[in-house]
Design a protein around this motif. Structure first.
Motif, PDB file in Angstrom:
ATOM      1  N   GLY A   1       0.812  -1.076   0.004  1.00  0.00           N
ATOM      2  CA  GLY A   1      -0.029  -0.147  -0.039  1.00  0.00           C
ATOM      3  C   GLY A   1       1.035   1.261  -0.168  1.00  0.00           C
ATOM      4  O   GLY A   1       1.655   1.701  -0.921  1.00  0.00           O
ATOM      5  N   ARG A   2       1.118   1.903   1.110  1.00  0.00           N
ATOM      6  CA  ARG A   2       1.695   3.255   1.065  1.00  0.00           C
ATOM      7  C   ARG A   2       2.895   3.040   1.520  1.00  0.00           C
ATOM      8  O   ARG A   2       3.701   4.099   1.572  1.00  0.00           O
ATOM      9  CB  ARG A   2       0.907   4.184   2.174  1.00  0.00           C
ATOM     10  N   ASP A   3       3.340   1.867   1.988  1.00  0.00           N
ATOM     11  CA  ASP A   3       5.073   1.604   2.471  1.00  0.00           C
ATOM     12  C   ASP A   3       5.800   1.904   1.138  1.00  0.00           C
ATOM     13  O   ASP A   3       5.386   0.925   0.382  1.00  0.00           O
ATOM     14  CB  ASP A   3       5.166   0.665   3.411  1.00  0.00           C
ATOM     15  N   GLU A   4       7.026   2.420   1.201  1.00  0.00           N
ATOM     16  CA  GLU A   4       7.871   2.414  -0.075  1.00  0.00           C
ATOM     17  C   GLU A   4       8.573   0.934   0.094  1.00  0.00           C
ATOM     18  O   GLU A   4       8.387   0.034   1.158  1.00  0.00           O
ATOM     19  CB  GLU A   4       9.074   3.355   0.360  1.00  0.00           C
TER      20      GLU A   4
ATOM     21  N   TYR B   1      -3.030   6.508  -3.959  1.00  0.00           N
ATOM     22  CA  TYR B   1      -1.710   6.667  -3.433  1.00  0.00           C
ATOM     23  C   TYR B   1      -0.757   6.332  -4.992  1.00  0.00           C
ATOM     24  O   TYR B   1      -0.727   5.461  -5.309  1.00  0.00           O
ATOM     25  CB  TYR B   1      -1.419   5.755  -2.260  1.00  0.00           C
TER      26      TYR B   1
ATOM     27  N   LEU C   1       3.625   6.442  -5.879  1.00  0.00           N
ATOM     28  CA  LEU C   1       5.137   6.480  -5.653  1.00  0.00           C
ATOM     29  C   LEU C   1       5.809   6.818  -6.724  1.00  0.00           C
ATOM     30  O   LEU C   1       5.512   6.110  -7.925  1.00  0.00           O
ATOM     31  CB  LEU C   1       5.582   5.276  -4.743  1.00  0.00           C
TER      32      LEU C   1
ATOM     33  N   TYR D   1       9.817   6.304  -8.049  1.00  0.00           N
ATOM     34  CA  TYR D   1      11.061   5.568  -7.866  1.00  0.00           C
ATOM     35  C   TYR D   1      12.094   5.992  -8.741  1.00  0.00           C
ATOM     36  O   TYR D   1      11.933   6.405  -9.795  1.00  0.00           O
ATOM     37  CB  TYR D   1      10.944   4.144  -7.721  1.00  0.00           C
TER      38      TYR D   1
ATOM     39  N   PHE E   1      13.207   4.710  -3.516  1.00  0.00           N
ATOM     40  CA  PHE E   1      11.886   5.562  -3.281  1.00  0.00           C
ATOM     41  C   PHE E   1      12.534   6.958  -3.465  1.00  0.00           C
ATOM     42  O   PHE E   1      13.457   7.276  -2.710  1.00  0.00           O
ATOM     43  CB  PHE E   1      11.242   5.287  -2.023  1.00  0.00           C
TER      44      PHE E   1
ATOM     45  N   PRO F   1      -0.180   1.407  -5.623  1.00  0.00           N
ATOM     46  CA  PRO F   1      -0.971   0.271  -5.219  1.00  0.00           C
ATOM     47  C   PRO F   1      -2.341   0.364  -5.253  1.00  0.00           C
ATOM     48  O   PRO F   1      -3.108   1.496  -5.190  1.00  0.00           O
ATOM     49  CB  PRO F   1      -0.577   0.362  -3.778  1.00  0.00           C
TER      50      PRO F   1
ATOM     51  N   TYR G   1      -3.243  -4.583  -3.086  1.00  0.00           N
ATOM     52  CA  TYR G   1      -2.576  -3.440  -2.798  1.00  0.00           C
ATOM     53  C   TYR G   1      -0.926  -3.724  -3.452  1.00  0.00           C
ATOM     54  O   TYR G   1      -0.161  -2.799  -2.834  1.00  0.00           O
ATOM     55  CB  TYR G   1      -2.553  -3.180  -1.189  1.00  0.00           C
ATOM     56  N   ILE G   2      -0.748  -4.410  -3.852  1.00  0.00           N
ATOM     57  CA  ILE G   2       0.462  -4.636  -4.697  1.00  0.00           C
ATOM     58  C   ILE G   2       0.790  -3.701  -5.596  1.00  0.00           C
ATOM     59  O   ILE G   2      -0.206  -3.525  -6.531  1.00  0.00           O
ATOM     60  CB  ILE G   2       0.831  -6.070  -5.115  1.00  0.00           C
ATOM     61  N   PRO G   3       1.779  -2.866  -5.536  1.00  0.00           N
ATOM     62  CA  PRO G   3       2.094  -1.798  -6.453  1.00  0.00           C
ATOM     63  C   PRO G   3       2.117  -2.219  -8.165  1.00  0.00           C
ATOM     64  O   PRO G   3       2.811  -3.366  -8.418  1.00  0.00           O
ATOM     65  CB  PRO G   3       3.073  -1.096  -6.066  1.00  0.00           C
TER      66      PRO G   3
END
Lengths: 113, 113
Positions: free
Chosen positions: A98-101, B32, B34, B36, B46, B93, B99-101
């Protein structure tokens, strides 16, 4: 050493051989992942694991096998390597999805001749 | 079917100017995102993230903007430096799934001195 490590860093093998790529993390992260990076495809998920003894397929699992008997290790095995499996393989880990890198290892460059 | 798209494989920018890297997504369940950064022969690391409750998040020279109605986000680097030359991946995610990105294919940024 703290962190996430992969071995070997480079591997050349022949078609049909079995190859195992190793991944080790020292953070006790619950989740671990295997990705392959190919030109034009970015990072594609092969398999992931939510905890010891719990694994699930990703986007491109065919030809690969994983296991996770210990939280810190997540080996990836190519049971019978093919040329199409020539790639750079990255292992990653995270505490929660989810939100964790995600924290990535340095990668293993695999060439299948 | 790509849920996270980075349509520009490469971007070339002069040192000191602004770099803008774009990412589009199709899944409205993403909340959300991210970014990288990946240097050659290293694993991704990250860089910055943004929640869908915000439309901007800033960290030093890096700012990510989110346009939910357009399902578009962009990473701005100002001013760009030669050390920023790397591949940048956008990831999201999915709330509706595991929830796997999911990663985009990446954009290779080259900053010329």
């Amino acid at each position: 050493d703290a962190g996430i490590t992969q071995s070997p860093r480079y591997k050349i093998t022949e078609t049909g051989r079995q190859v195992t790529l190793m991944c080790h993390q020292t953070w006790s992260h619950s989740y671990m992942f295997w990705y392959r990076q190919d030109l034009g495809h970015g990072l594609r998920l092969i398999y992931y694991s939510a905890a010891a003894d719990i694994t699930d397929k990703g986007e491109v699992p065919d030809g690969y096998v994983v296991s996770r008997s210990k939280t810190e290790n997540f080996p990836l095995t190519l049971e019978s390597a093919t040329r199409s499996q020539t790639s750079v393989y990255f292992c990653a880990s995270t505490l929660n999805v989810g939100r964790d890198e995600q924290f990535f290892g340095p990668g293993t460059r695999l060439t299948v001749l | 079917d790509q849920q996270v798209k980075q349509n520009s494989p490469s971007l070339s920018v002069q040192e000191g100017r602004i770099s803008i890297l774009n990412c589009d997504y199709t899944n409205s369940m993403f909340d959300y995102f991210l970014w990288y950064k990946k240097y050659p022969a290293e694993g991704p690391t990250f860089l910055i993230s943004i929640s869908s409750i915000k439309d901007k998040n800033e960290d030093g020279r890096f700012t990510v903007f989110l346009n939910k109605s357009a399902k578009h986000l962009s990473l701005h680097i100002v001013p760009s430096q030669p050390g920023d030359s790397a591949v940048y991946f956008c990831a999201a995610p999915s709330r509706g799934g595991s929830y796997i990105p999911t990663f985009g294919r990446g954009t290779s940024l080259i900053v010329h001195p």
